[in-house]
Design a protein around this motif. Structure first.
Motif, mmCIF file in Angstrom:
data_model
loop_
_atom_site.group_PDB
_atom_site.id
_atom_site.type_symbol
_atom_site.label_atom_id
_atom_site.label_comp_id
_atom_site.label_asym_id
_atom_site.label_seq_id
_atom_site.Cartn_x
_atom_site.Cartn_y
_atom_site.Cartn_z
ATOM 1 N N GLN A 210 0.838 -1.194 0.000
ATOM 2 C CA GLN A 210 0.000 0.000 0.000
ATOM 3 C C GLN A 210 0.877 1.251 0.000
ATOM 4 O O GLN A 210 1.969 1.258 0.577
ATOM 5 C CB GLN A 210 -0.926 0.002 1.227
ATOM 6 C CG GLN A 210 -1.915 -1.167 1.246
ATOM 7 C CD GLN A 210 -2.760 -1.183 2.504
ATOM 8 O OE1 GLN A 210 -2.428 -0.543 3.486
ATOM 9 N NE2 GLN A 210 -3.874 -1.905 2.458
ATOM 10 N N ASN A 211 0.352 2.299 -0.628
ATOM 11 C CA ASN A 211 1.067 3.575 -0.746
ATOM 12 C C ASN A 211 2.482 3.339 -1.289
ATOM 13 O O ASN A 211 3.473 3.685 -0.656
ATOM 14 C CB ASN A 211 1.120 4.304 0.601
ATOM 15 C CG ASN A 211 -0.267 4.635 1.131
ATOM 16 O OD1 ASN A 211 -1.189 4.890 0.356
ATOM 17 N ND2 ASN A 211 -0.417 4.611 2.449
ATOM 18 N N TRP A 212 2.540 2.744 -2.464
ATOM 19 C CA TRP A 212 3.818 2.341 -3.038
ATOM 20 C C TRP A 212 4.307 3.362 -4.071
ATOM 21 O O TRP A 212 3.534 4.083 -4.699
ATOM 22 C CB TRP A 212 3.707 0.963 -3.681
ATOM 23 C CG TRP A 212 2.694 0.889 -4.793
ATOM 24 C CD1 TRP A 212 1.356 0.644 -4.683
ATOM 25 C CD2 TRP A 212 2.957 1.092 -6.190
ATOM 26 N NE1 TRP A 212 0.750 0.664 -5.907
ATOM 27 C CE2 TRP A 212 1.708 0.935 -6.857
ATOM 28 C CE3 TRP A 212 4.082 1.366 -6.936
ATOM 29 C CZ2 TRP A 212 1.583 1.056 -8.241
ATOM 30 C CZ3 TRP A 212 3.967 1.485 -8.316
ATOM 31 C CH2 TRP A 212 2.740 1.337 -8.956
ATOM 32 N N ARG A 213 5.624 3.395 -4.221
ATOM 33 C CA ARG A 213 6.289 4.258 -5.189
ATOM 34 C C ARG A 213 7.438 3.476 -5.801
ATOM 35 O O ARG A 213 8.242 2.888 -5.076
ATOM 36 C CB ARG A 213 6.825 5.531 -4.523
ATOM 37 C CG ARG A 213 5.727 6.365 -3.891
ATOM 38 C CD ARG A 213 6.261 7.394 -2.926
ATOM 39 N NE ARG A 213 6.997 6.799 -1.818
ATOM 40 C CZ ARG A 213 6.427 6.230 -0.758
ATOM 41 N NH1 ARG A 213 5.102 6.156 -0.689
ATOM 42 N NH2 ARG A 213 7.169 5.723 0.209
ATOM 43 N N LYS A 214 7.511 3.471 -7.124
ATOM 44 C CA LYS A 214 8.560 2.724 -7.815
ATOM 45 C C LYS A 214 9.333 3.660 -8.738
ATOM 46 O O LYS A 214 8.754 4.393 -9.544
ATOM 47 C CB LYS A 214 7.969 1.574 -8.626
ATOM 48 C CG LYS A 214 9.024 0.706 -9.311
ATOM 49 C CD LYS A 214 8.419 -0.485 -10.029
ATOM 50 C CE LYS A 214 9.502 -1.354 -10.663
ATOM 51 N NZ LYS A 214 8.943 -2.516 -11.371
ATOM 52 N N ARG A 215 10.657 3.575 -8.619
ATOM 53 C CA ARG A 215 11.545 4.376 -9.465
ATOM 54 C C ARG A 215 12.302 3.433 -10.399
ATOM 55 O O ARG A 215 13.028 2.556 -9.954
ATOM 56 C CB ARG A 215 12.521 5.163 -8.598
ATOM 57 C CG ARG A 215 13.524 6.001 -9.392
ATOM 58 C CD ARG A 215 14.559 6.588 -8.457
ATOM 59 N NE ARG A 215 15.583 7.338 -9.201
ATOM 60 C CZ ARG A 215 16.723 7.770 -8.653
ATOM 61 N NH1 ARG A 215 16.987 7.518 -7.373
ATOM 62 N NH2 ARG A 215 17.583 8.430 -9.391
ATOM 63 N N GLN A 216 12.109 3.631 -11.700
ATOM 64 C CA GLN A 216 12.790 2.828 -12.710
ATOM 65 C C GLN A 216 13.884 3.680 -13.348
ATOM 66 O O GLN A 216 13.607 4.771 -13.852
ATOM 67 C CB GLN A 216 11.805 2.366 -13.782
ATOM 68 C CG GLN A 216 12.346 1.301 -14.708
ATOM 69 C CD GLN A 216 12.465 -0.067 -14.047
ATOM 70 O OE1 GLN A 216 11.616 -0.449 -13.246
ATOM 71 N NE2 GLN A 216 13.521 -0.788 -14.363
ATOM 72 N N ILE A 217 15.121 3.187 -13.317
ATOM 73 C CA ILE A 217 16.271 3.968 -13.759
ATOM 74 C C ILE A 217 16.753 3.453 -15.116
ATOM 75 O O ILE A 217 17.053 2.270 -15.280
ATOM 76 C CB ILE A 217 17.415 3.897 -12.729
ATOM 77 C CG1 ILE A 217 16.920 4.410 -11.375
ATOM 78 C CG2 ILE A 217 18.629 4.690 -13.192
ATOM 79 C CD1 ILE A 217 17.916 4.221 -10.255
#
Length: 363
Positions: A210-217
């Protein structure tokens, strides 16, 4: 086998079983006196449940634990009796060597060793599951329960390139917070997933974050995604987060080996507590041969003190063996040491004593 071999082997096994039947009730009586207050605190806990879930498995565990001790005492008792009755003198006058005299003893020790190996590697771990569950529910105090319940600041390597970190996780509710998953390409970060909360669903074997954030580089840019909730799959379960040596006692040896192998791949630093448990399951049964040789060599000759002096010496040696075994287990669980060497150290030390006594008795 000759008649004398059957006679010695029969006395060997009967005395061994008799000694176990003395030691186990003593262990039960001591345990009952220590835990009776815990049993009485739970009004819903019945006598049948205590016996069926706890003491049946308690007997299995301590029968296996006491086997080398019972064998050692049994050999001293009946060999001393053979000596005091001058039966050994008759055997030696018949030109039977000490090595040949040991033949039925080794058969008996082999039977005990095979039984102990099977119990150590398969029977005892399965019975420990029920016993540990009962202890957790009715015997352990609140501090001990919380210690098994909450996992804090845990990191784990899932694959060669994937790592996770959890700030706090509750193994009873299968939920936690501050979850991070990072994927690397060599030393370069490829993606990072952060979630405020994480929950495991045992039915579907999936995680809800829940309340997730994903950073793709990427090479020339970064992409950021976010959401309120999503179901996903990770290559671990809440059981993998419980790094406790007590957990190893509940695993059959094939499962324990698999667990150690997977944990090594995941980068768990110190697995010596698990390795000590695995090596001990073999070293303790093998000690039956060493203790048998020592016991026969000590009580082979008739002494002025009779059975009493032989038994006193034997008990002293047995306590020394148990003392060294416990020390070696503690030292073997320390990170960076050879756990195999430490676990087998008591057998190596007493094995040298057994060799000396054997050659001395042959003369």
């Amino acid at each position: 086998m000759k008649i004398i071999d059957w006679y010695i082997l029969k006395r060997f096994l009967v005395t061994f079983v008799f000694t176990l039947l003395i030691l186990i009730p003593i262990a039960i009586a001591i345990d009952v006196s220590e835990k009776i207050d815990n049993f009485l605190e739970h009004a819903d806990l019945g006598f049948y449940q205590v016996v069926n879930e706890y003491y049946v498995n308690f007997i299995i565990y301590y029968t296996n634990t006491f086997m080398p001790l019972a064998l050692f005492i049994a050999v001293i008792l009946f060999t001393s009796k053979l000596s005091n009755n001058t039966e050994i003198i008759a055997i030696t006058n018949a030109k039977i060597s000490f090595t040949r005299f040991m033949y039925p003893y080794f058969i008996g020790a082999t039977l005990v060793t095979i039984l102990s190996l099977l119990m150590n590697h398969f029977v005892v771990p399965n019975s420990s599951i029920t016993r540990k569950k009962f202890e957790k529910e009715y015997i352990n105090n609140r501090a001990q329960k919380n210690d098994l319940k909450y996992i804090s600041d845990f990191s784990l390597q899932l694959t060669d390139s994937t790592y996770i970190f959890i700030r706090n996780f509750n193994t009873e509710t299968n939920s936690g917070y501050d979850f991070t998953s990072e994927v690397y390409d060599g030393l370069k970060l490829k993606s990072k997933l952060v979630a405020d909360n994480i929950r495991f669903n045992p039915k579907d074997s999936v995680f809800s974050i829940q309340n997730w954030r994903k950073r793709q580089i990427y090479k020339d840019r970064d992409s950021i995604f976010s959401g309120s909730k999503v179901d996903t799959v990770f290559n671990f379960t809440p059981k993998d987060l419980i790094y406790k040596s007590a957990l190893s006692q509940e695993m059959p040896s094939d499962e324990l080996i698999k667990f150690i192998r997977i944990s090594k791949k995941r980068g768990v630093k110190n697995l010596n507590a698990y390795l000590v448990e695995f090596h001990k399951r073999t070293s303790l049964p093998i000690s039956s041969y060493i203790l048998t040789i020592i016991a026969v060599a000590l009580s082979f000759r008739k002494k002025r003190g009779g059975t009493g002096i032989n038994l006193a010496i034997g008990v002293a040696i047995m306590f020394l063996y148990v003392f060294l075994m416990k020390i070696s287990e503690v030292l073997g669980a320390v990170a960076g040491v050879d756990s195999l060497l430490y676990v087998w150290m008591p057998n190596i030390f007493f094995g040298l004593i057994a060799i000396y006594l054997y050659y001395h008795a042959r003369k």
